[in-house]
Motif scaffolding. Structure first.
Motif, mmCIF file in Angstrom:
data_model
loop_
_atom_site.group_PDB
_atom_site.id
_atom_site.type_symbol
_atom_site.label_atom_id
_atom_site.label_comp_id
_atom_site.label_asym_id
_atom_site.label_seq_id
_atom_site.Cartn_x
_atom_site.Cartn_y
_atom_site.Cartn_z
ATOM 1 N N GLN A 1 1.655 5.347 2.075
ATOM 2 C CA GLN A 1 0.300 5.153 2.597
ATOM 3 C C GLN A 1 -0.035 3.655 2.677
ATOM 4 O O GLN A 1 -0.659 3.188 3.623
ATOM 5 N N ARG A 2 0.395 2.907 1.687
ATOM 6 C CA ARG A 2 0.048 1.492 1.607
ATOM 7 C C ARG A 2 0.833 0.639 2.598
ATOM 8 O O ARG A 2 0.310 -0.320 3.147
ATOM 9 N N HIS A 3 2.092 0.991 2.843
ATOM 10 C CA HIS A 3 2.961 0.071 3.580
ATOM 11 C C HIS A 3 3.502 0.578 4.913
ATOM 12 O O HIS A 3 4.054 -0.209 5.674
ATOM 13 N N PHE A 4 3.388 1.881 5.178
ATOM 14 C CA PHE A 4 4.138 2.390 6.332
ATOM 15 C C PHE A 4 3.321 3.179 7.349
ATOM 16 O O PHE A 4 3.879 3.880 8.166
ATOM 17 N N PRO B 1 5.984 1.851 14.051
ATOM 18 C CA PRO B 1 7.029 2.615 14.728
ATOM 19 C C PRO B 1 8.349 2.626 13.951
ATOM 20 O O PRO B 1 8.757 1.600 13.397
ATOM 21 N N VAL B 2 8.966 3.793 13.915
ATOM 22 C CA VAL B 2 10.298 3.916 13.318
ATOM 23 C C VAL B 2 11.307 3.383 14.324
ATOM 24 O O VAL B 2 11.374 3.853 15.454
ATOM 25 N N PHE C 1 11.881 0.508 9.887
ATOM 26 C CA PHE C 1 10.677 0.245 10.661
ATOM 27 C C PHE C 1 10.786 -1.097 11.381
ATOM 28 O O PHE C 1 11.583 -1.963 10.991
ATOM 29 N N SER C 2 9.950 -1.253 12.392
ATOM 30 C CA SER C 2 10.080 -2.409 13.278
ATOM 31 C C SER C 2 9.782 -3.736 12.574
ATOM 32 O O SER C 2 10.177 -4.788 13.058
ATOM 33 N N ASN C 3 9.111 -3.680 11.435
ATOM 34 C CA ASN C 3 8.822 -4.931 10.729
ATOM 35 C C ASN C 3 9.955 -5.328 9.775
ATOM 36 O O ASN C 3 9.808 -6.246 8.980
ATOM 37 N N GLY C 4 11.075 -4.579 9.814
ATOM 38 C CA GLY C 4 12.219 -4.941 8.981
ATOM 39 C C GLY C 4 12.266 -4.207 7.649
ATOM 40 O O GLY C 4 13.268 -4.279 6.942
ATOM 41 N N GLU C 5 11.197 -3.494 7.318
ATOM 42 C CA GLU C 5 11.213 -2.739 6.064
ATOM 43 C C GLU C 5 11.788 -1.344 6.282
ATOM 44 O O GLU C 5 11.835 -0.849 7.408
#
Length: 268
Positions: A15-18, A22-23, A100-104
């Motif tokens: 909930q906090r980070h994702f 987009p996957v 995820f698109s932000n690298g996480e």
DNA sequence: TTAAGTGTTGCTCT
DNA sequence: AAGAGCAACACTTA
């Protein structure tokens, strides 16, 4: 051993980070962890979408991608969910991963192969099909409903608490803590508890689980930060009751071993 | 070295 | 039909 508090911590992390990211890639490193869905289908349906909301019922985690696409995760006795921000720090036993698109990444880890991931159209239908009782921490699940179920069952109270069709979210570890705090012997038949002790049990269930959630089982030194009168840190062979120092005892009920204090938890 | 313990779900048996 | 018991799993401890 993920029970309700652990899965709640996994949910909070998502909930906090994702949310709404987009996957970019779906990695199925162990296809056997998928149930009722092939790796290819999972990849096709999830890629490019984002998690719209998270939910939890008992020990099950729901990640809702919208358009009737809900990822259901169960962790078994040795599973967990990790936020991986640095690809260098991949945990062991990753069986499924969303990049995820932000690298996480979100890594589903399971040391043993008990527990799995499904794709369903909706959480509510899944909960019904799995015959899960009400979530132990659902505010709508109040004492009268609990008392009714307790009086209805001839199981040992320990077995009652861990039977997910009675109420969902409590496993072997936290049921031992709850019974210890409520001063109830694990072998007492549920139906023979009586209203006063059922009330005590319900209140302790809520209090213990809330403490566990607030302290966050996914963080370091969780056990060490529990209240000093908790059983959990002493729940091992040779352990002693933190209240009275009595050597802890164990009893096996329906194949599950329970640790309890023979001095404070009398079978009456 | 072998065997038992760990915990969850789901199956079979009574 | 409710409750008990075991299989599956993989790794740790006796």
């Amino acid at each position: 051993m993920p029970e309700l508090p652990d899965v709640e911590a996994f949910r909070a992390t998502v909930q906090r980070h994702f949310i709404d990211r987009p996957v970019s890639r779906v990695v199925v490193s162990d296809p056997k962890c998928l149930e009722g869905v092939t790796a290819l289908t999972a990849q096709r349906r999830l890629k490019g979408r984002g998690i719209q909301s998270t939910g939890r019922h008992g020990k099950y985690l729901f990640l809702d991608f919208g358009d009737n696409i809900v990822l259901v995760m169960h962790f078994g006795p040795a599973g967990s969910l990790h936020r991986v921000a640095d690809a260098q720090e991949q945990p062991d036993y990753v069986r499924f991963q969303l990049d995820f698109s932000n690298g996480e990444s979100l890594a589903y880890v399971n040391r043993r192969r008990i527990g799995h991931i499904r794709l369903v159209a909706g959480a509510a239908a899944f909960i019904e099909k799995a015959r899960l009782g009400p979530d132990a921490m659902n505010p709508d699940f109040k004492f009268p409903g609990f008392a009714h179920r307790v009086s209805d069952r001839g199981q040992p109270i320990k077995v009652f608490l861990t039977d997910q069709s009675n109420l969902a979210g409590i496993g072997n570890t936290w049921s031992d803590e709850i019974l210890f705090q409520a001063l109830i012997h694990p072998a007492v038949r549920a139906s023979s508890l009586g209203a006063a002790r059922a009330r005590q049990l319900f209140d302790e269930m809520r209090r213990v689980l809330k403490i566990a959630i607030d302290l966050d089982p996914s963080t370091a030194d969780f056990e060490a930060r529990l209240p000093s009168d908790f059983l959990l840190p002493h729940r091992h062979p040779g352990g002693h009751c933190p209240g009275c120092g009595t050597a802890l005892d164990r009893v096996v009920l329906s194949g599950h071993s329970s640790t309890y204090c023979p001095n404070r938890q009398k079978p009456t």
